[in-house]
Design a protein around this motif. Structure first.
Motif, PDB file in Angstrom:
ATOM      1  N   ALA A 341       0.848  -1.200   0.000  1.00 36.15           N
ATOM      2  CA  ALA A 341       0.000   0.000   0.000  1.00 36.15           C
ATOM      3  C   ALA A 341       0.882   1.248   0.000  1.00 36.15           C
ATOM      4  O   ALA A 341       0.603   2.228  -0.697  1.00 36.15           O
ATOM      5  N   ARG A 342       1.966   1.181   0.744  1.00 37.41           N
ATOM      6  CA  ARG A 342       2.895   2.313   0.794  1.00 37.41           C
ATOM      7  C   ARG A 342       3.506   2.549  -0.590  1.00 37.41           C
ATOM      8  O   ARG A 342       3.724   3.670  -1.019  1.00 37.41           O
ATOM      9  N   GLU A 343       3.785   1.444  -1.289  1.00 38.53           N
ATOM     10  CA  GLU A 343       4.378   1.545  -2.622  1.00 38.53           C
ATOM     11  C   GLU A 343       3.423   2.263  -3.572  1.00 38.53           C
ATOM     12  O   GLU A 343       3.835   3.045  -4.417  1.00 38.53           O
ATOM     13  N   LYS A 344       2.112   2.033  -3.413  1.00 30.36           N
ATOM     14  CA  LYS A 344       1.109   2.717  -4.255  1.00 30.36           C
ATOM     15  C   LYS A 344       1.198   4.213  -4.017  1.00 30.36           C
ATOM     16  O   LYS A 344       1.197   5.012  -4.943  1.00 30.36           O
ATOM     17  N   GLN A 345       1.284   4.606  -2.725  1.00 23.95           N
ATOM     18  CA  GLN A 345       1.415   6.039  -2.415  1.00 23.95           C
ATOM     19  C   GLN A 345       2.718   6.580  -2.988  1.00 23.95           C
ATOM     20  O   GLN A 345       2.793   7.713  -3.460  1.00 23.95           O
ATOM     21  N   GLY A 346       3.762   5.727  -2.958  1.00 22.38           N
ATOM     22  CA  GLY A 346       5.085   6.151  -3.422  1.00 22.38           C
ATOM     23  C   GLY A 346       5.103   6.518  -4.893  1.00 22.38           C
ATOM     24  O   GLY A 346       5.963   7.270  -5.342  1.00 22.38           O
ATOM     25  N   GLN A 347       4.130   5.997  -5.660  1.00 24.81           N
ATOM     26  CA  GLN A 347       4.117   6.288  -7.095  1.00 24.81           C
ATOM     27  C   GLN A 347       3.963   7.766  -7.394  1.00 24.81           C
ATOM     28  O   GLN A 347       4.350   8.241  -8.445  1.00 24.81           O
ATOM     29  N   LYS A 348       3.362   8.524  -6.454  1.00 26.85           N
ATOM     30  CA  LYS A 348       3.164   9.946  -6.748  1.00 26.85           C
ATOM     31  C   LYS A 348       4.353  10.800  -6.297  1.00 26.85           C
ATOM     32  O   LYS A 348       4.411  11.983  -6.580  1.00 26.85           O
TER      33      LYS A 348
END
Ligand code: NDP
Ligand code: HSE
Length: 443
Positions: A341-348
């Protein structure tokens, strides 16, 4: 908890780390068995050369030259990958994970360069990949971020992450050893990588910094967007400047996150750290990491960052966690799903631009010894609006050249890069200018 289960452990590699893990697991076997409520079966160890003499005694019947014999053994539940490198180690790690096994790894190069593929295999096959030993040796920094400090967002993580570099800089600065002698010593003590250029050129610290950035922010720091510098060019004049003006010379990994502008910057480089900073006092093989979290404030962890016993401590900590989860008594931390989930946020998040990365700098110049040469240099600083804070000039009588060391006030990487580019074009600058960043938590 099931009390009669036997957990099989297989080890790939019996070098510095592998031997440490074997030695301490053997010594602590009965203590661990009673604490964990299992029988431990230290089944097999893979090595490259069966005939090599080893410090830690092991029955030859336990050794095999074939890592797959260890991985594929149905009685091996936990595979410790302590081979190093990214080719055979990748093949072995994926093979074990595809069988749903637990892999315990000290291999930061592998994780940094193949992390997504490894975690994909974990998700797909239900195994585990544990990597506490991959960053900062015996310091439980991975656990600290995943568990104890999980309430925080980190605007700054700054650390000394390479024990070999810190050992070399300490021995050069405090004991006057040459770079070559200090490196040789670090190799003999088992601190350095099999290829020590990974240590002294900053690659190993980048691997570790990238892992920490991913853990904290969900974003891997690509090599081409990370400032990666090593310690080869540090010389006596730099050590002298540091000593005179109250700094320690350290190889730092700096991860900054700007939450408002959504950028992240990762850099690993030698830097002048003010003596008042706790990291300035982290010497020898020790590593130190300061995390500035929005809840906890600044927290520093320090301890041995490389070597047999410190690394074995981290590997065995992971083995204990693996056994706890295999027997149904796992502790709660930031799970792989949380990290995804953190990686998804990291995309931005974007990597910061050079104008946004600011620090004071130190510069060493070798100049032609002639009237007016310094003025030509200072004119370039004025043109790019870079203010000089301190200057020392060293004369080398009858050599036709002098050394100038100076420090600047905080300025962006882009401006300093422009100054450097112009300095390089001056005929009066006799050698490649040598630049260090002066670390300041505020810039
Ligand atoms: P070493 O070079 O001391 O040991 C590597 C071991 O792997 C050797 O026993 C070698 O066998 C074995 N090996 C290599 N290739 C193969 C192969 N194809 N098949 C079977 N065995 C193989 O390395 P370290 O112990 O220092 O490091 C291991 C890992 O731990 C690396 O990823 C390193 O980055 C990491 N690490 C190291 C630390 C340290 O302080 N040294 C600290 C933290 C992490 P043989 O002995 O027969 O040659
Ligand atoms: N070569 C590494 C170091 C080993 O010196 O820090 C620990 O990761």
């Amino acid at each position: 908890m099931k009390t009669s289960r036997t957990i099989g452990i297989g080890i790939l590699g019996f070098g510095t780390v592998g031997q440490g893990v074997w030695k301490h697991l053997t010594e602590k076997k009965s203590d661990l068995e009673s604490r964990l409520g299992v029988k431990l079966d230290l089944r097999k160890v893979a090595v490259r050369n069966l005939k090599k003499k080893r410090e830690v005694k092991i029955s030859s019947a336990k050794l095999t030259p074939n890592p797959f014999e260890v991985i594929d053994d149905p009685k091996v539940h936990v595979v410790c990958e302590l081979i190093g490198g990214t080719t055979k180690a990748r093949e072995c790690t994926l093979r074990a994970l595809r069988q749903g096994k637990v892999v315990v790894s000290a291999n930061k190069a592998l994780l940094c360069e193949h992390g997504p593929e490894i975690f994909q295999a974990v998700r797909q096959h239900g195994g585990q990949f544990l990597f506490e030993a991959s960053v900062a040796g015996g310091i439980p920094i991975i656990k600290a971020i995943r568990e104890g400090l999980a309430a925080n967002h980190f605007e700054l993580i700054v650390g000394i992450l390479n024990g070999t570099c810190n050992h070399i800089l300490t021995r050069m600065g405090e004991d006057g050893l040459s770079f070559a002698d200090a490196l040789k010593e670090a190799q003999e003590l088992g601190y350095a990588e099999a290829d020590p250029t990974l240590d002294v050129d900053g690659i190993d610290a980048w691997h570790k910094a990238s892992i920490l950035a991913w853990l904290a922010h969900g974003k891997w720091a690509p090599r081409n967007r990370t400032l990666v510098e090593g310690i080869r060019n540090i010389g006596p004049a730099d050590i002298d400047f540091a000593r005179r003006f109250g700094f320690a010379l350290k190889h730092l990994a700096v991860i900054r996150r700007n939450f408002e502008k959504d950028w992240m910057t990762v850099g690993v480089y030698p830097a002048l750290v003010p003596n008042g900073d706790i990291l300035a006092r982290v010497s020898g093989v020790n590593n130190g990491i300061t995390l500035r979290g929005d809840v906890v404030g600044a927290t520093t962890l320090a301890g041995r960052g490389a070597g047999q016993d410190a690394t074995a401590s981290a590997v065995i900590g992971d083995i204990i966690d693996a056994i706890a989860s295999l027997t149904g008594s796992a502790r709660q931390g930031l799970s792989l799903d949380d990290l995804q989930a953190r990686e998804k946020q990291g995309q931005k998040i974007r990597m910061a631009e050079l104008d946004e990365i600011v620090s004071p700098f130190y510069l060493r110049l070798s100049l032609l010894d002639k009237a007016g040469v310094s003025e030509g240099v200072y004119r370039i600083f004025t043109k790019h609006k870079v203010s000089i804070a301190r200057v020392i000039q060293y004369e080398h009588p009858n050599q036709g050249r002098g050394t100038v060391t100076l420090s600047t006030y905080p300025v962006s990487e882009r401006k300093m890069g422009a100054v450097l580019a112009e300095l390089r074009r001056l005929k009066t600058v006799l050698e490649e200018p040598f630049l260090l960043r002066i670390f300041s938590p505020e810039s």
